[in-house]
Design a protein around this motif. Structure first.
Motif, mmCIF file in Angstrom:
data_model
loop_
_atom_site.group_PDB
_atom_site.id
_atom_site.type_symbol
_atom_site.label_atom_id
_atom_site.label_comp_id
_atom_site.label_asym_id
_atom_site.label_seq_id
_atom_site.Cartn_x
_atom_site.Cartn_y
_atom_site.Cartn_z
ATOM 1 N N SER A 75 48.520 34.462 46.414
ATOM 2 C CA SER A 75 48.030 35.825 46.629
ATOM 3 C C SER A 75 48.961 36.826 45.946
ATOM 4 O O SER A 75 50.190 36.724 46.074
ATOM 5 C CB SER A 75 47.956 36.134 48.124
ATOM 6 O OG SER A 75 47.090 35.227 48.784
ATOM 7 N N ASP A 76 48.351 37.769 45.198
ATOM 8 C CA ASP A 76 49.097 38.841 44.528
ATOM 9 C C ASP A 76 50.220 38.266 43.661
ATOM 10 O O ASP A 76 51.418 38.466 43.926
ATOM 11 C CB ASP A 76 49.678 39.824 45.549
ATOM 12 C CG ASP A 76 48.585 40.556 46.310
ATOM 13 O OD1 ASP A 76 47.590 40.944 45.677
ATOM 14 O OD2 ASP A 76 48.717 40.712 47.534
ATOM 15 N N PHE A 94 47.078 38.512 38.950
ATOM 16 C CA PHE A 94 45.888 38.131 39.715
ATOM 17 C C PHE A 94 46.063 38.483 41.188
ATOM 18 O O PHE A 94 47.182 38.558 41.702
ATOM 19 C CB PHE A 94 45.605 36.631 39.575
ATOM 20 C CG PHE A 94 46.750 35.748 39.998
ATOM 21 C CD1 PHE A 94 46.905 35.354 41.310
ATOM 22 C CD2 PHE A 94 47.679 35.314 39.066
ATOM 23 C CE1 PHE A 94 47.958 34.550 41.706
ATOM 24 C CE2 PHE A 94 48.747 34.517 39.453
ATOM 25 C CZ PHE A 94 48.881 34.126 40.767
ATOM 26 N N LYS A 95 44.938 38.687 41.853
ATOM 27 C CA LYS A 95 44.926 38.910 43.293
ATOM 28 C C LYS A 95 44.914 37.588 44.055
ATOM 29 O O LYS A 95 45.540 37.454 45.110
ATOM 30 C CB LYS A 95 43.707 39.749 43.682
ATOM 31 C CG LYS A 95 43.801 41.203 43.304
ATOM 32 C CD LYS A 95 44.848 41.927 44.142
ATOM 33 C CE LYS A 95 44.894 43.402 43.828
ATOM 34 N NZ LYS A 95 45.955 44.098 44.607
ATOM 35 N N LYS A 96 44.172 36.604 43.508
ATOM 36 C CA LYS A 96 44.056 35.321 44.197
ATOM 37 C C LYS A 96 43.876 34.196 43.184
ATOM 38 O O LYS A 96 43.166 34.340 42.201
ATOM 39 C CB LYS A 96 42.871 35.334 45.170
ATOM 40 C CG LYS A 96 42.746 34.073 46.015
ATOM 41 C CD LYS A 96 41.581 34.174 46.990
ATOM 42 C CE LYS A 96 41.445 32.920 47.835
ATOM 43 N NZ LYS A 96 40.297 32.996 48.771
ATOM 44 N N ALA A 97 44.547 33.078 43.465
ATOM 45 C CA ALA A 97 44.404 31.875 42.644
ATOM 46 C C ALA A 97 44.458 30.654 43.557
ATOM 47 O O ALA A 97 45.174 30.646 44.554
ATOM 48 C CB ALA A 97 45.505 31.806 41.591
ATOM 49 N N ASN A 98 43.679 29.625 43.200
ATOM 50 C CA ASN A 98 43.635 28.382 43.982
ATOM 51 C C ASN A 98 44.041 27.209 43.109
ATOM 52 O O ASN A 98 43.681 27.136 41.925
ATOM 53 C CB ASN A 98 42.227 28.145 44.536
ATOM 54 C CG ASN A 98 41.814 29.222 45.518
ATOM 55 O OD1 ASN A 98 42.540 29.534 46.453
ATOM 56 N ND2 ASN A 98 40.650 29.817 45.297
ATOM 57 N N LEU A 99 44.769 26.274 43.719
ATOM 58 C CA LEU A 99 45.235 25.083 43.020
ATOM 59 C C LEU A 99 45.092 23.896 43.954
ATOM 60 O O LEU A 99 45.513 23.957 45.114
ATOM 61 C CB LEU A 99 46.695 25.277 42.596
ATOM 62 C CG LEU A 99 47.421 24.154 41.861
ATOM 63 C CD1 LEU A 99 48.524 24.759 40.993
ATOM 64 C CD2 LEU A 99 48.058 23.148 42.837
ATOM 65 N N PRO A 122 41.347 37.729 37.098
ATOM 66 C CA PRO A 122 42.711 38.102 36.704
ATOM 67 C C PRO A 122 42.704 39.081 35.531
ATOM 68 O O PRO A 122 41.676 39.292 34.875
ATOM 69 C CB PRO A 122 43.317 36.766 36.275
ATOM 70 C CG PRO A 122 42.151 36.031 35.692
ATOM 71 C CD PRO A 122 40.955 36.422 36.544
ATOM 72 N N GLN A 123 43.861 39.645 35.239
ATOM 73 C CA GLN A 123 44.069 40.441 34.045
ATOM 74 C C GLN A 123 45.022 39.671 33.135
ATOM 75 O O GLN A 123 46.113 39.272 33.565
ATOM 76 C CB GLN A 123 44.645 41.808 34.403
ATOM 77 C CG GLN A 123 43.698 42.663 35.230
ATOM 78 C CD GLN A 123 44.225 44.069 35.448
ATOM 79 O OE1 GLN A 123 44.851 44.655 34.566
ATOM 80 N NE2 GLN A 123 43.972 44.624 36.621
ATOM 81 N N ALA A 170 37.464 37.527 34.091
ATOM 82 C CA ALA A 170 38.752 38.144 33.788
ATOM 83 C C ALA A 170 38.580 39.308 32.808
ATOM 84 O O ALA A 170 37.588 39.405 32.086
ATOM 85 C CB ALA A 170 39.702 37.112 33.195
ATOM 86 N N LYS A 171 39.600 40.162 32.786
ATOM 87 C CA LYS A 171 39.746 41.162 31.741
ATOM 88 C C LYS A 171 40.934 40.734 30.885
ATOM 89 O O LYS A 171 42.041 40.569 31.404
ATOM 90 C CB LYS A 171 39.977 42.551 32.338
ATOM 91 C CG LYS A 171 38.739 43.139 33.000
ATOM 92 C CD LYS A 171 38.983 44.570 33.452
ATOM 93 C CE LYS A 171 37.706 45.166 34.055
ATOM 94 N NZ LYS A 171 37.913 46.581 34.491
#
Length: 324
Positions: A75-76, A94-99, A122-123, A170-171
């Motif tokens: 997160s964040d 990114f605000k959130k990522a999962n692995l 994400p950016q 994404a941007k």
């Protein structure tokens, strides 16, 4: 004991074991492996292998949402470039990522076997400077990493494998100082599947972009809608050659297909390109629609027929050379 009773007793036993296992995992996730304990340890392991830096506000261990694998939810977070690189803009935010990963291999074999990495909205920012250096070159050299681990006695990974990498909505921005062009992508989507062996890395790439803007100055942008890539690649570790087995770049029903190889020489900051290409479309009108109206009065032009072109590209690409 009848077969019916035996089946019922077996089902009760299995259900009880599942409930006990679920309870045990729940206790581990919520009281032992808490985000407060996992976050600093995970960041320390990741940053040991980078000249850049991973920063993250919170990392949580998951199981039920990533079943049958264990997972991590970030997160964040952000990925920062090498501190010595001139452009210090954040590489990934990114605000959130999962692995999701194989916990058994990590604990028993010191191997990171990642099943999937997923980034949501994400950016991304990529930069290539005028000397050919890049902000995405963030991995420590192997010899430097080995010296660090020998002197500190820190945890050592034997292998790292990523099987799938996914980016959604994404941007992205890519600034190329060699060509003096900037590429800004709105709604960038990517699915990258990887198959790693000791000899090389196989890549299956699928990409879709809602809009791409290309410009030297933000006031004068050339925009292209709905582009995509479908490619099968293989990177040979011994000679750092990227084999392009199949590559199709599509925009507005125009297909640019490539097959060949690209050899990388990172120390010389140059590449050697050998590609056979084909450009095709079912209607010349598709090309006409890509020309800005300020350059061409399209109302006065009529088109008919399709187009097929073949192209060979050979030579070095660096600051002073372009392939022919």
């Amino acid at each position: 004991m009848t077969i019916k009773k035996l089946i019922k007793r077996s089902l009760r036993t299995i259900l009880a074991l599942i409930l006990i296992l679920g309870l045990a995992i729940g206790i581990l996730l919520n009281f032992i492996f808490t985000p407060e304990k996992i976050t600093p340890k995970a960041l320390a392991i990741a940053n040991e292998y980078l000249v850049g830096e991973v920063a993250c506000e919170r990392i949580a261990l998951t199981f039920f949402s990533s079943f049958p694998n264990f997972g991590l939810t970030f997160s964040d977070g952000a990925l920062l470039p090498d501190p010595s690189y001139p452009d210090q803009d954040t590489l990934v935010q990114f605000k959130k990522a999962n692995l999701s990963f194989n916990l058994y291999k990590f604990l028993k074999q010191n191997e990171v076997d990642i099943k999937n990495i997923q980034l949501e909205k994400p950016q991304l920012y990529f930069h290539l400077d005028s000397l050919g250096g890049s902000n995405w070159n963030i991995l420590k050299p192997t010899d430097t990493l080995e010296k660090t681990q020998d002197s500190t006695g820190n945890f050592k990974l034997n292998d790292v494998r990523i099987r799938k990498f996914e980016i959604n909505h994404a941007k992205a921005r890519y600034k190329d100082e060699l060509s003096q062009l900037t590429h800004a992508i709105n709604d960038f989507n990517l699915i990258l599947k990887m198959a790693k062996t000791d000899k090389g890395l196989g890549l299956d790439v699928k990409n879709f972009n809602r809009e791409i803007a290309i410009y030297k100055t933000p006031e004068k942008q050339y925009k292209i809608d709905k582009t995509g890539v479908n490619a099968e690649l293989y990177l040979s570790f011994a000679d750092t050659i990227l084999h392009v087995n199949k590559s199709d770049f599509a925009m507005n029903d125009i297909h640019f297909q490539n097959k060949g190889s690209i050899a990388f020489f990172p120390h010389q900051k140059r590449s050697l390109i050998h590609l056979e290409s084909k450009l095709s479309t079912n209607s010349l009108k598709n090309f006409l629609e890509l020309v800005p109206s300020g350059f061409l009065a399209k109302q006065a032009i009529s088109t008919s027929g399709n187009l097929k072109m073949h192209l060979s590209t050979n030579g070095y690409y660096d600051k002073e050379h372009y392939p022919k």
